[in-house]
Design a protein around this motif. Sequence first.
Motif, short mmCIF file in Angstrom:
data_model
loop_
_atom_site.label_atom_id
_atom_site.label_comp_id
_atom_site.label_asym_id
_atom_site.label_seq_id
_atom_site.Cartn_x
_atom_site.Cartn_y
_atom_site.Cartn_z
N GLN A 123 0.85 -1.15 0.05
CA GLN A 123 -0.11 0.14 -0.16
C GLN A 123 0.82 1.14 0.19
OE1 GLN A 123 -2.96 -0.40 -0.43
NE2 GLN A 123 -3.06 -2.79 0.00
N ALA A 134 0.07 3.82 -2.50
CA ALA A 134 -1.20 3.96 -2.88
C ALA A 134 -1.57 5.61 -3.21
CB ALA A 134 -2.21 3.41 -1.86
N GLU A 144 -8.13 1.03 -9.33
CA GLU A 144 -7.73 2.03 -8.86
C GLU A 144 -8.39 3.37 -9.44
OE1 GLU A 144 -5.23 2.78 -6.84
OE2 GLU A 144 -3.84 1.23 -6.87
N LYS A 190 -9.43 2.96 -3.93
CA LYS A 190 -8.92 1.64 -4.41
C LYS A 190 -10.24 0.52 -4.02
CE LYS A 190 -4.75 0.47 -4.17
NZ LYS A 190 -3.43 -0.24 -3.70
N SER A 248 -11.29 -3.52 -4.52
CA SER A 248 -10.90 -4.78 -4.91
C SER A 248 -11.97 -5.92 -4.62
CB SER A 248 -9.79 -5.18 -3.74
OG SER A 248 -10.06 -5.10 -2.54
N ARG A 284 -8.74 4.05 0.87
CA ARG A 284 -8.08 5.43 0.35
C ARG A 284 -7.16 5.66 1.15
NH1 ARG A 284 -10.67 10.60 -2.24
NH2 ARG A 284 -8.87 12.20 -2.10
#
Length: 260
Positions: free
Chosen positions: A29, A32, A131, A136, A138, A160
């Motif tokens: 991360q 990120a 993204e 983000k 998933s 985030r």
Amino acid sequence: MTHRHTRRLLRTGLIATALLSHGASYAQQESAGGGQPPEGWGLGVVASASQKPYRDVDGKAEVWPMLTYENRWIRLFGPGLDVKLGKTGPVSYALTAGMSREGYRASDSSYLDGMDERKGGIWLGGRVMWEAGFAKLSAAWQADASSHSDGQKVTLGVERRFAVDNLGFTPRVKAIWLDRKYVDYYYGVSASEARSNRPQYAGSSTVNSELGLRVDYRLTPAQTVFLDAGVTMLGSAIKDSPLVGRSTVGEARLGYLYRF
């Protein structure tokens, strides 16, 4: 070499990887905020404190060495391994392998006396990450490759990262669907295990939810410290089990990472 020996060797290898990399999820991360993922090795240490949902089972504190590695094709993090399959715009794909340390032994508490051991397992699957501009996202699917529970799980997550100079904050929310076989294996009570104070119980599919926050601080370009804390709200099919003594479980990890 028999199938049993092959599976034992695979399990041993993944356990060793997990012990080295436990708690290193921070590493994936670190970028990120929008940069490219860092490549190369990382080495550090992580201390963790965690709870289990089982009745009369105490929390556990541990300290682990931590190893991370990432390049164009793979990402080693704790506890698991991603094989990167590529990207389509902001969407990336990966195959995943990891080890679960779930389960219990009958000796873990007097209430579990007479229960068969429930073992952790090796989980294989895949993940898609998007993204998006605001966060983000998933989605991941995994199945128990160890044939202990024969269960499956699906995880949806949103997080985030917010950065202020060298300090980063990453809140996250997850929903984890667990199928009937998973819940029945870890939280069910068979007829032979039932007692007067522990009725027979058959699990069903359920959804856990998780809230968490990761804080990281870059001491130097190569050195970072981080704190990751989260709480999981257990689904109704788990809370209803006679083996379970709480509705939420928490975990916290404090670590240091040096990147080479």
